[in-house]
Structure formats: structure tokens, C-alpha cells
Scaffold this motif. Sequence first.
Motif, mmCIF file in Angstrom:
data_model
loop_
_atom_site.group_PDB
_atom_site.id
_atom_site.type_symbol
_atom_site.label_atom_id
_atom_site.label_comp_id
_atom_site.label_asym_id
_atom_site.label_seq_id
_atom_site.Cartn_x
_atom_site.Cartn_y
_atom_site.Cartn_z
ATOM 1 N N SER B 28 38.651 29.925 36.465
ATOM 2 C CA SER B 28 39.105 31.185 37.098
ATOM 3 C C SER B 28 40.509 30.868 37.394
ATOM 4 C CB SER B 28 38.225 31.307 38.550
ATOM 5 O OG SER B 28 37.002 31.466 38.133
ATOM 6 N N LYS B 29 41.220 32.229 37.653
ATOM 7 C CA LYS B 29 42.468 32.160 38.043
ATOM 8 C C LYS B 29 42.784 33.390 39.121
ATOM 9 C CE LYS B 29 47.062 31.540 38.979
ATOM 10 N NZ LYS B 29 47.526 30.478 39.600
ATOM 11 N N THR B 30 43.124 33.107 40.257
ATOM 12 C CA THR B 30 43.459 34.137 41.516
ATOM 13 C C THR B 30 45.048 33.955 41.756
ATOM 14 O OG1 THR B 30 41.245 34.134 42.299
ATOM 15 C CG2 THR B 30 42.703 35.461 43.403
ATOM 16 N N GLU B 35 43.848 40.179 45.535
ATOM 17 C CA GLU B 35 42.641 39.995 46.052
ATOM 18 C C GLU B 35 41.412 39.609 45.086
ATOM 19 O OE1 GLU B 35 43.069 44.468 46.646
ATOM 20 O OE2 GLU B 35 45.026 43.489 47.368
ATOM 21 N N ALA B 36 41.437 40.205 44.051
ATOM 22 C CA ALA B 36 40.565 40.044 42.682
ATOM 23 C C ALA B 36 41.130 38.902 41.841
ATOM 24 C CB ALA B 36 40.305 41.171 42.209
ATOM 25 N N PRO B 37 40.336 38.196 41.281
ATOM 26 C CA PRO B 37 40.634 37.233 40.355
ATOM 27 C C PRO B 37 41.250 37.733 38.994
ATOM 28 C CG PRO B 37 38.561 37.149 40.377
ATOM 29 C CD PRO B 37 38.926 37.852 41.493
ATOM 30 N N ALA B 38 42.438 37.252 38.188
ATOM 31 C CA ALA B 38 42.915 37.511 36.920
ATOM 32 C C ALA B 38 41.934 37.379 35.825
ATOM 33 C CB ALA B 38 44.099 37.411 36.764
ATOM 34 N N VAL B 39 41.361 36.227 36.124
ATOM 35 C CA VAL B 39 40.482 35.648 35.330
ATOM 36 C C VAL B 39 39.203 35.178 35.866
ATOM 37 C CG1 VAL B 39 40.020 33.957 33.448
ATOM 38 C CG2 VAL B 39 42.168 34.776 33.387
ATOM 39 N N ARG B 40 38.115 35.435 35.451
ATOM 40 C CA ARG B 40 36.981 35.051 36.480
ATOM 41 C C ARG B 40 35.935 34.087 35.743
ATOM 42 N NH1 ARG B 40 35.056 39.119 40.495
ATOM 43 N NH2 ARG B 40 36.553 40.387 39.456
ATOM 44 N N SER B 58 44.560 46.206 28.414
ATOM 45 C CA SER B 58 45.815 45.549 29.099
ATOM 46 C C SER B 58 45.395 45.209 30.400
ATOM 47 C CB SER B 58 46.873 46.680 29.101
ATOM 48 O OG SER B 58 48.256 46.118 29.436
ATOM 49 N N GLY B 59 46.042 43.809 30.909
ATOM 50 C CA GLY B 59 45.713 43.375 32.364
ATOM 51 C C GLY B 59 44.454 42.724 32.513
ATOM 52 N N CYS B 60 43.670 42.440 31.520
ATOM 53 C CA CYS B 60 42.288 42.035 31.752
ATOM 54 C C CYS B 60 42.589 40.564 31.613
ATOM 55 C CB CYS B 60 41.338 42.366 30.811
ATOM 56 S SG CYS B 60 41.819 41.870 28.970
ATOM 57 N N GLY B 61 43.686 39.769 31.548
ATOM 58 C CA GLY B 61 43.726 38.245 31.664
ATOM 59 C C GLY B 61 43.920 37.486 30.475
ATOM 60 N N LYS B 62 44.065 38.263 29.341
ATOM 61 C CA LYS B 62 44.310 37.559 28.000
ATOM 62 C C LYS B 62 45.560 36.202 28.118
ATOM 63 C CE LYS B 62 45.029 40.932 25.688
ATOM 64 N NZ LYS B 62 45.041 42.291 26.784
ATOM 65 N N THR B 63 46.596 37.045 28.527
ATOM 66 C CA THR B 63 47.728 35.693 28.692
ATOM 67 C C THR B 63 47.502 34.978 29.642
ATOM 68 O OG1 THR B 63 49.176 37.869 27.915
ATOM 69 C CG2 THR B 63 50.316 36.098 29.022
ATOM 70 N N THR B 64 47.227 35.371 31.019
ATOM 71 C CA THR B 64 46.572 34.293 31.672
ATOM 72 C C THR B 64 45.852 33.249 31.282
ATOM 73 O OG1 THR B 64 46.875 36.126 33.383
ATOM 74 C CG2 THR B 64 45.511 34.149 34.313
ATOM 75 N N THR B 65 44.826 33.660 30.560
ATOM 76 C CA THR B 65 43.951 32.626 30.055
ATOM 77 C C THR B 65 44.653 31.716 29.072
ATOM 78 O OG1 THR B 65 42.205 34.196 29.933
ATOM 79 C CG2 THR B 65 41.755 32.152 28.640
ATOM 80 N N PRO B 233 37.716 44.470 32.179
ATOM 81 C CA PRO B 233 38.386 44.634 33.324
ATOM 82 C C PRO B 233 38.005 43.629 34.232
ATOM 83 C CG PRO B 233 37.068 46.432 33.083
ATOM 84 C CD PRO B 233 36.702 45.662 31.445
ATOM 85 N N GLY B 234 38.814 43.038 35.110
ATOM 86 C CA GLY B 234 38.693 42.039 36.020
ATOM 87 C C GLY B 234 38.452 40.755 35.444
ATOM 88 N N GLY B 235 39.116 40.528 34.015
ATOM 89 C CA GLY B 235 39.184 39.068 33.778
ATOM 90 C C GLY B 235 37.763 38.446 33.422
ATOM 91 N N THR B 236 36.720 39.362 32.976
ATOM 92 C CA THR B 236 35.602 38.658 32.661
ATOM 93 C C THR B 236 35.271 38.826 30.917
ATOM 94 O OG1 THR B 236 34.664 40.980 32.854
ATOM 95 C CG2 THR B 236 34.132 39.493 34.523
ATOM 96 N N LEU B 237 34.775 37.593 30.428
ATOM 97 C CA LEU B 237 34.511 37.520 29.120
ATOM 98 C C LEU B 237 33.349 38.449 28.823
ATOM 99 C CD1 LEU B 237 35.311 36.405 26.454
ATOM 100 C CD2 LEU B 237 33.903 34.186 26.768
#
Lengths: 259, 372
Positions: B28-30, B35-40, B58-65, B233-237
Motif C-alpha cells: 500500500s501507499k498513502t 486521505e485515501a491510499p494511492a495504492v491499496r 489516470s490517477g489509479c496508482g500505476k506510476t506509484t506502483t 480507481p482508488g489504487g485497487t487491482l
Amino acid sequence: MTATTETAAPAAAPQRRAWWRGNLDLLVNPAVVVVGLGLVALYASTVDFDSVARRALNPAGLRRQTIEHLVLTGVSTLIVIVIAVPLGVALSRDAVGRSRGAVLAVGGFLQALPPLGVVVLIGFWLGFEPSSMILALVLASLLPVLTNTVVGLRQVDDAMIEAARGMGMTAWRTLLGVELPLAIPVMMAGIRVALVLNVGTATFGAFIGAGGLGVPLFSMLKLFRLDAVLVIASLVAALALLVDWFGAIVERLVAGRAS
Amino acid sequence: MSEAVDSVSVDEGRGGGPRTMISLQQVSKTYPKAEAPAVRELTMDVPEGDIVMLIGPSGCGKTTTLKMMNRLIEPTGGRIVLDGDDVTDVNADELRRRIGYVIQQVGLFPHLTIAANIAVVPKMLGWDRNRTAKRVDELLHLVGMEPGQYRDRYPRQLSGGQAQRVGVARGLAADPPLMLMDEPFGAIDPITRERLQDEFAGLQQQVRKTICFVTHDLTEAVKLGDKIAVFGPGGTLEQYDTPDEVLTRPANEFVAEFVGSGAAVRRLSLLELARLELDEVVISTGGAPAGNHPVVALDDAGRPERWLSVPGTDQPPPLVTVPLTGTVYDAVDVMLDAGVPLVAVVDGDGESRGALRWQTLIGDLRAKRRRP
Ligand SMILES: Nc1ncnc2c1ncn2[C@@H]1O[C@H](COP(=O)(O)OP(=O)(O)OP(=O)(O)O)[C@@H](O)[C@H]1O
Ligand SMILES: [Mg+2]
């Protein structure tokens, strides 16, 4: 970090031609100096200077004062670089956050002080000598170098830094190999401003016994020998132009191929 | 982070499938102040030698992952195991030198030549000049750029597509087993992009890297991926499976919507002929019907020339061919254009590899397993 410098032989010739074409503008500055000084010399040859003026304008004296002037300018600018560049690097780090603005504001305050006042104050405080003058010059020209170092480093594309770190460059290596080379043009612009500023301000060295072209300039002004003032002021102006020209050349050499 | 997770799933092959190159476990990454995690709680195993395409809005946490994999971003929970080592235990700079990274914005260094750009990592690893220079030339060749012409140029003297290739070459420089690529073909016109994708697919045949590849483009994901990870959305797979599975059996409403449910025709362009179980074709010199299969006659060069018989028709239709590298969309296009119920699929040498029949198309299209 250095780029691979060996250029293939066939590529060298066109590159040199392009170099000249790209840098023709560097000839403008010395041309202006030569023409300007020529005109002043022409005018001076029509003037019948009295003995007072002639003493101030004697070549040996002017040469020595020019050298003093250049030393004041050069040493103070070097000190400015040594102080402002590391400080600017430190201020440009993300971690610094809000205090960056505060430090730059202090720099702005120093910059806004009238130089003559600063020179005289420091002279009374630390004594009438060249080192006091150098301190005054440092204070007066610190800001452009500091600001431009910070701005130059902050404007480096985040993508460059991310690419560098992502490939495993350490923070230091990223600074030295990527950030500074990319910030150099902006930093050099600040250094040139400091140089030119210092050539002008260094004339005030006359008031605290630091020598320089300010000595004959202000004495002739006081004695109302305006023709002599014109000649010396032209010399100072020429010096400023040449120093700026020198900065431009260094900038081209250092920044060279980055763009 | 739980120390108790010692049953790390690093199965060492032996009938258990390919080795896992990188394994995300409940990651996970917050971001600070978010407030909400970028990757969950992301759990995902990337098998060695596979290309995994990370896709999602866009913004669902791909780059973050991706950045958590090389620790450009530190996870706030879970663990990441690279080749058996927990990545949080190792020096981040050294870790990154072992992982190729191609960033979203290319990020070539403008003050360095192309050669010096590619040589960044080899240089850090202390390779000598000769080895580095050889490697640079080799990589430029690999990405289809003539070394003599490009080696000493500067990035601003390249086109966007060339710059992206150099970016890929730079990522490959030290021959890392794992590559992270963030939309490497993002800012490129569709035609060049398609060519780069083709080249990239060919390249992967040669270099066989484990690749995590972020994209916005479903076509690209299907084309290049061995597996697709669809982020919601919300960084879930939402789904992590083969392209065919994702397309034909979306795990949920979101994935179905994302892959374009209802847009059956669009899906055709995602189905490559090479991936399909094609209809069998009988090659014959006589004219005897061969059960349920179409019979084709070959010319002297061994290429399909005409249909001798096609089940379900009295009069064999004219023979039209499509290349194996095409998609079902191309095949349908040709069928409609020529008014025929089937096309012969030929490989690069023009030899028959099967047929695609209209009946099969509207009935039961089956994908074959890749790389059996
Ligand atoms: N440095 C950061 N600080 C705070 N929030 C961030 C940061 N980077 C990303 N985010 C947020 O985290 C979420 C995921 O971002 P991320 O960049 O991983 O998305 P992405 O899937 O790569 O999107 P895109 O497809 O647009 O590149 C977004 O909501 C973004 O706003
Ligand atoms: Mg992204």
C-alpha cells in the motif's frame, strides 16, 4: 562527470564552422569597446588638459588603478561564487521548503541597501583598506548569484532528476552530473550580473582607500575637470563591457552544448 | 509491515511454473496528507521473463506502483520481494542500478551525447571504456538506430520517437533482468508508436526481460503483454490475468467497462491472428473434399493459390490471404471487402498457416496458449 569528449574526426570540421557562426554575437561587445574608446581618444586629443588633469590621466597611474579595479572586482566576485553557489545549492533542495523565501528576502534586503552607504559604513567599521571594499562588494553582489543558483537548479526538469535517481545515481552524483550542468546557463547569467555590478561599485573604493579607477574619477570630479572625468568614466564603462564579455565567453565554454 | 510473512512465494520452478521475479505482497501507499491510499493492498507476482502491462484510468496508482518497485517511492505498507530479497533491506541506489527504468517523460540528459546517456549506468557500475562503447553501439543497433550516425548527437537533435528508443536503450544498458517502463511510447503518433511496439516485441524475443510496463492504451497492453494488470480507481487491482482472459472474461463490471464491453468490433482489432486457434486447412493437389476442412491448392512456391473445396459451399470462393501478423479485424475487413466467407492466413514466407472462417468468427473463437 564528463561527457564522452572524443568526437569523430569527420564531424569536427562542420562543428567548427557552426561554432563560429553561432558565436558571432560575441564580437559585438569588443567592437563597441574599441569604437567607443577610439572616439573618446579622438575627443581627448582635441582637449588641452591642464597639469592637474594630466597627472590623473598619466598612463602608468591609470594602468595601476585599472589593475586594482580588476582585482577588487575579480576577488569579490570569486568570493561571491564561493559563498553563493553552495548556499544556493543548499537552498534549492526540496527539504528546505519555506525558509528558502526567507533567505532570499534577506539577500534582497542586502541588495537594496545603497552601495555607497554600505561601503562607507564598512570602511569605518573595518578600516579603510581594500579588504573592507571587497566585503562591501560581496554584500552588494551576492544576491544575483544566489538567486540564479536557486532558480537555475529549481527549474531543472523533475524528469531529469527522476531519471537520474531511477537509474541509481546517488543524490550527489545527480547534483554534480545532472542538476548543476543543466543550471549552469542561469547561474552564469547571475555571475555576469555580479561582475558588472562589481565593476561599477568598485569605483567607490576611492572613498575608503581601496584604490581603483574611482580614485582619479572622483578626484577629477571634485576638481571639476570634466573632460578628464569623461575619459576615466569611459574606461570604467569599457571595463564593465569587457568583464561582461569575458563572462559571456566563459558561459559559452562552460554551458557549451547544453541547451 | 509484518515480519511473520515468511512464506514468501518465491517458488523455484520445478513444475511450479516460472520463477517469480518480483512479488508485491499487500503493498500500500498513502501519500502524506492524502486521505485515501494511492495504492491499496496490492498483491501481484510477476513471473520471470514475462511482460506485465499495468493499465487503468489516470490517477489509479500505476506510476506509484512502478516507483515502489525500485523504491523511488517507499511503500507505507506490505512488502516487495525482488528475486528473493525484500527490496526495503537493500541500498536503494544499488537496487536501482540492477533495475532498468524508463520514465514516463523519457528524461534524456540534454547536456550529454546519446552515447553518454546510454552509458550512465554502465559507467556507475565501473565498466571500462571499451566495454561501455561496445555496449552502446550494440544497444543502438538493437533499437534500430545506426550508431555511427547517432552516437555523438545530443538529445535535442533527435525526433520524439528516436528519443524514446534511446530511453529504452538506456534502460537496457546494464542488461538488467527487470525493466520498469512507464508509458515508454506515450507521446508518440499512432503510426510510429505501432512500429515501436512491433520493434519492442521483437526486441523482447531477443532479450527476454521481465518487464513491468505502464500504459494507457489497451491495444498496446494486449499486443505486448503476457499478463495485464487492470487497476481501478482508488489504487485497487481489479484483474490480473492474460490479455485473452481479461478481454473475454472480465473479472467485474469495472474491467468489462474498461476493456470496452459491447464494443465487440473493437475487440477484433485486439485479437491477433497469431494468437488464435486457426481453422485447419488441408493442403491437397487433388480435389477430394477433406472432411470438414477447407482444401487449398498451392502454387510452385508452396503458397496458397486457390480453394479447391470449402465445406458449406458448392462453389469454392476466391482465395484471399491475410498475414499472420494481422488481427482478426484485418481478416474481417478483407472478408467483407472480397465478399468471401473465409480467408487464408499466411506467414512471412507466404506459406499457409490456417484459415479463418466467418462461421468460426461468429461462433467459437478460441485463443491458443502463448508460447506453449
Ligand atoms: N508525489 C505525490 N504526492 C501526493 N500524491 C500523489 C503523488 N504522486 C501521485 N499522487 C497521487 O496518487 C494517485 C496515483 O498517482 P499515479 O501517478 O500513480 O497515477 P497513474 O496511474 O500513474 O496515473 P497516470 O495514468 O495519469 O500516469 C493520484 O491520485 C495522484 O494524485
Ligand atoms: Mg503515471
